[in-house]
Enzyme design. Sequence first.
Site, PDB file in Angstrom:
ATOM      1  N   GLU A 270     -50.956  41.178  11.143  1.00  0.00           N
ATOM      2  CA  GLU A 270     -52.109  42.079  11.248  1.00  0.00           C
ATOM      3  C   GLU A 270     -51.738  43.505  11.647  1.00  0.00           C
ATOM      4  O   GLU A 270     -52.344  44.479  11.179  1.00  0.00           O
ATOM      5  CB  GLU A 270     -53.121  41.526  12.266  1.00  0.00           C
ATOM      6  CG  GLU A 270     -53.737  40.201  11.890  1.00  0.00           C
ATOM      7  CD  GLU A 270     -53.037  39.028  12.529  1.00  0.00           C
ATOM      8  OE1 GLU A 270     -53.707  38.059  12.891  1.00  0.00           O
ATOM      9  OE2 GLU A 270     -51.799  39.076  12.664  1.00  0.00           O
ATOM     10  N   ILE A 271     -50.752  43.638  12.525  1.00  0.00           N
ATOM     11  CA  ILE A 271     -50.411  44.963  13.034  1.00  0.00           C
ATOM     12  C   ILE A 271     -49.980  45.896  11.907  1.00  0.00           C
ATOM     13  O   ILE A 271     -50.128  47.118  11.999  1.00  0.00           O
ATOM     14  CB  ILE A 271     -49.301  44.859  14.110  1.00  0.00           C
ATOM     15  CG1 ILE A 271     -49.254  46.143  14.938  1.00  0.00           C
ATOM     16  CG2 ILE A 271     -47.946  44.541  13.476  1.00  0.00           C
ATOM     17  CD1 ILE A 271     -48.378  46.039  16.181  1.00  0.00           C
TER      18      ILE A 271
END
Length: 277
Positions: free
Chosen positions: A142-143
């Site tokens: 996600e980052i």
Amino acid sequence: METDLPVTDEAVRTTIDDQVATITINRPRKLNAINGAVISAMSEALDRVEADDDVRVVVITGAGKNFSAGYDIANSSVVASEDSAQAHRFLSAEAALTMKLWALNKPTIAAVDGWCLAGGFDTVLACDMVVATERAQFGMPEIRYGSGPVTLLLPYMLGHKLSNEIFFTGDSFPAERALQLGLVNRVVPDDALESSVQALADKVKPTPLPILKFTKLGLLRAYESMGLRQGVQANLDLSAILNKAITEEGAEFFRIVQAEGLGAALKWRDARYGAKL
């Protein structure tokens, strides 16, 4: 257990056979990405199998050759929302589903093939046991597109340092590594997933249902005494803010999604991070 169900309009399919319920995310053409329809259907399926006293074990899997690539970011309501308050509502539904699975009063087994990422990985972490194929890949990417974990279960399963590395790098890792880390119970040949999950379920289901329920409740309370639920809720509040943070990289990622498709955006995203560590 059926892991390769035909494509239908059903976002989630449920089968019950000899005290084992199998709930299958049924979006194989989208790598079983989790959208609003999946969240709603999965929640209803969990309610049904929990209320069915003929069910003693619940298997969670994905149709086709992947478990789930995570939340459907190409069509995400969080991305489309205008502010963090709206994002919080959508993310709350996602987290609530994961925690419903976590608290299900019957033993759960995740049957994992192929990609198991982000929200898909959270789903697996919420299961009591995990059987993975040799080709399975896990990760929290996600980052890399300006987001973050919705349900913060990994630190309670893995510990501080390794969780930090997984979240900060966004790298994926193979099933054998997941086994070494204690995140899966068994790694099996790709064509042995169904039989291996069935064998594990067969070991569990002879135990009377009340015994299974109270044993699981004790195990859940042990984790929750460490602050797991409070940690999940605290992260959910931060996740809504994080998802609405404005960055040049995030804007470019979603511009590519709209112009060229999600595949192109993912290639652009991962190229920025270079080779895995």
